[in-house]
Each structure stands twice: as structure tokens, then as C-alpha cells.
Write a protein that holds these residues in place. Sequence first.
Motif, short mmCIF file in Angstrom:
data_model
loop_
_atom_site.label_atom_id
_atom_site.label_comp_id
_atom_site.label_asym_id
_atom_site.label_seq_id
_atom_site.Cartn_x
_atom_site.Cartn_y
_atom_site.Cartn_z
N GLY A 90 -28.95 -67.03 47.77
CA GLY A 90 -29.74 -65.82 47.90
C GLY A 90 -30.71 -65.65 46.75
O GLY A 90 -30.89 -66.55 45.93
N SER A 91 -31.32 -64.47 46.68
CA SER A 91 -32.33 -64.23 45.65
C SER A 91 -32.01 -63.01 44.79
O SER A 91 -32.81 -62.64 43.93
N LYS A 92 -30.86 -62.39 45.01
CA LYS A 92 -30.45 -61.26 44.17
C LYS A 92 -29.82 -61.79 42.88
O LYS A 92 -29.62 -63.00 42.72
N LEU A 93 -29.48 -60.88 41.97
CA LEU A 93 -28.81 -61.30 40.74
C LEU A 93 -27.46 -61.92 41.10
O LEU A 93 -26.77 -61.47 42.00
N LYS A 94 -27.11 -62.97 40.37
CA LYS A 94 -25.87 -63.74 40.58
C LYS A 94 -25.89 -64.54 41.89
O LYS A 94 -24.88 -65.01 42.35
N GLN A 95 -27.08 -64.69 42.45
CA GLN A 95 -27.29 -65.55 43.61
C GLN A 95 -28.28 -66.63 43.20
O GLN A 95 -29.12 -66.42 42.32
N GLY A 107 -23.44 -69.38 21.68
CA GLY A 107 -22.59 -68.21 21.86
C GLY A 107 -21.75 -68.28 23.13
O GLY A 107 -21.19 -67.28 23.55
N GLU A 108 -21.69 -69.46 23.75
CA GLU A 108 -20.91 -69.72 24.97
C GLU A 108 -21.45 -68.97 26.19
O GLU A 108 -20.70 -68.68 27.12
N GLU A 109 -22.74 -68.69 26.22
CA GLU A 109 -23.33 -68.12 27.41
C GLU A 109 -23.69 -69.26 28.38
O GLU A 109 -24.10 -70.33 27.95
N ILE A 110 -23.52 -68.99 29.66
CA ILE A 110 -23.81 -69.98 30.71
C ILE A 110 -25.24 -69.73 31.18
O ILE A 110 -25.57 -68.65 31.66
N ILE A 111 -26.09 -70.73 31.04
CA ILE A 111 -27.51 -70.60 31.37
C ILE A 111 -27.81 -71.51 32.56
O ILE A 111 -27.56 -72.71 32.50
N VAL A 112 -28.35 -70.92 33.64
CA VAL A 112 -28.54 -71.65 34.89
C VAL A 112 -30.01 -71.64 35.29
O VAL A 112 -30.64 -70.57 35.32
N ALA A 113 -30.55 -72.81 35.62
CA ALA A 113 -31.90 -72.91 36.17
C ALA A 113 -31.80 -72.64 37.67
O ALA A 113 -31.33 -73.48 38.44
N ASP A 114 -32.18 -71.45 38.06
CA ASP A 114 -32.18 -71.03 39.47
C ASP A 114 -33.50 -71.48 40.08
O ASP A 114 -34.44 -70.70 40.25
N ARG A 119 -36.50 -68.89 38.28
CA ARG A 119 -36.02 -68.05 37.18
C ARG A 119 -34.84 -68.71 36.49
O ARG A 119 -34.28 -69.68 36.98
N ILE A 120 -34.47 -68.15 35.36
CA ILE A 120 -33.29 -68.56 34.60
C ILE A 120 -32.33 -67.37 34.58
O ILE A 120 -32.75 -66.25 34.29
N GLN A 121 -31.05 -67.62 34.91
CA GLN A 121 -30.04 -66.56 34.85
C GLN A 121 -29.03 -66.90 33.77
O GLN A 121 -28.68 -68.07 33.59
N VAL A 122 -28.55 -65.88 33.07
CA VAL A 122 -27.61 -66.06 31.97
C VAL A 122 -26.36 -65.24 32.26
O VAL A 122 -26.45 -64.07 32.65
N PHE A 123 -25.18 -65.87 32.04
CA PHE A 123 -23.88 -65.26 32.34
C PHE A 123 -22.95 -65.41 31.15
O PHE A 123 -23.11 -66.30 30.33
N ASP A 124 -21.94 -64.54 31.10
CA ASP A 124 -20.91 -64.72 30.07
C ASP A 124 -19.86 -65.70 30.58
O ASP A 124 -19.95 -66.21 31.70
N THR A 125 -18.83 -65.98 29.78
CA THR A 125 -17.83 -66.98 30.15
C THR A 125 -16.94 -66.54 31.31
O THR A 125 -16.22 -67.36 31.87
N ASP A 126 -17.00 -65.27 31.68
CA ASP A 126 -16.27 -64.78 32.85
C ASP A 126 -17.13 -64.78 34.10
O ASP A 126 -16.71 -64.30 35.15
N GLY A 127 -18.36 -65.30 33.99
CA GLY A 127 -19.27 -65.34 35.13
C GLY A 127 -19.98 -64.04 35.40
O GLY A 127 -20.61 -63.87 36.45
N GLU A 128 -19.91 -63.11 34.45
CA GLU A 128 -20.60 -61.83 34.62
C GLU A 128 -22.06 -61.97 34.20
O GLU A 128 -22.37 -62.54 33.16
N PHE A 129 -22.94 -61.44 35.03
CA PHE A 129 -24.38 -61.50 34.78
C PHE A 129 -24.73 -60.77 33.49
O PHE A 129 -24.29 -59.64 33.27
N LEU A 130 -25.53 -61.42 32.63
CA LEU A 130 -26.01 -60.79 31.39
C LEU A 130 -27.48 -60.41 31.50
O LEU A 130 -27.85 -59.27 31.30
N PHE A 131 -28.33 -61.40 31.80
CA PHE A 131 -29.76 -61.14 31.97
C PHE A 131 -30.42 -62.34 32.62
O PHE A 131 -29.80 -63.39 32.80
#
Length: 186
Positions: A90-95, A107-114, A119-131
Motif C-alpha cells: 500500500g501507500s499509507k504509513l507502514k505500508q 541507534g538501531e533504527e530500521i530504515i527502508v527504501a519504499d 520515499r524512505i520510512q524509518v521504524f524502531d526495533t519493535d517495528g513502530e513507525f517513527l518518521f
Amino acid sequence: MKYNHVYMQRAFIRLPIFFFLIFLTCAFNTKAFSFENIEFIKEINSTLKKPVDVVTSTTSGDIYIIDEDASKVLVFDADNNLKLYFGERGSKLKQFSSPQSIAISPGEEIIVADTGNHRIQVFDTDGEFLFMFGKSGSMPGRFSYPSGIAIDQFGQIHVADKGNTRIQIFNHQGIFLKALKTESPF
């Protein structure tokens, strides 16, 4: 026939180095690299559809995998146990739409090339969306199919912006710093 002088200069510099390395290898009977002593350790296969990138955490030893077809990030511990997965198409956040690359920040943030969502999405180690940062376009800070991510020693995020043929560099908060235009000599 017209030759690119820079390319020819590089060739004349690289060619002697190449032959020197071959001479050293032959003269001292050493191997530059060999696959003879590589041992298979383990395989991760947890119903992966199309894994396209993998990275490991230097602190926890966790293994992070991007599955393009499933549009998911999968996280395995060092013993090959699935710890966490997140994301959906999808195209929403965390998609995600055709995610292509993943990196772990200092800092152990998960950075994904969407990639498909530009866009680039960044998550914490629990998979929670950061920015997130970036959107479709050719202006600085925008992307056209971001396809690769790397983190340098300063925590800066380098993004291969495939559609715009450049590398863009951002700080750890996703703020644009500079772009490096990539021009192929070929």
C-alpha cells in the motif's frame, strides 16, 4: 574515433596496477580470493516470497530481511527464529510498494527504501513507525525509485535515487544534506 580522455587516463593507471597484482599473486603463489574454504552455515527460509535485501545488526545480531513481494520487513534473531514482521502492500504509513533496500542506523533504527512509493520510512526495533522522508520528484530531497540505502560512520543516510541517477545524503533525521550526481563513464 573519439576517446574519453578521463576514461583512457584511468585505464592507463589501472592496467599497470592490475598486472602488478597478477605478478604478486603468481610470484608468491598466493590466491587473491578462493571459495574453497567457505562453509555453509545456515539458511533462513520462513516462507520468503522474494527477498531482495538483508542486513544484520552489529549490536543484537538480528537479521533484517526485505521481502519485496510480501511488502514486509522480517526480523530474525541470531538463532534463525522469527522475532517480528511488519508491513503490507500500500501507500499509507507502514505500508510498502516494492521495497528494495534496508539499513540499520547506529541507534538501531530500521530504515527502508519504499521504492514504489518514492520515499524512505524509518521504524524502531519493535517495528513502530517513527518518521518518513522524501516523495516523488526530482528536486533535492525527493526520489524517483530509491533503490539502495547505506549508513556512513557519521550516521548519515545515503540513498541511491535510481530514477534520478544520483546519490542523496541525509542526516539521521532525514533532513537533506547534499546530492551526488552519478555519471557513468560508459
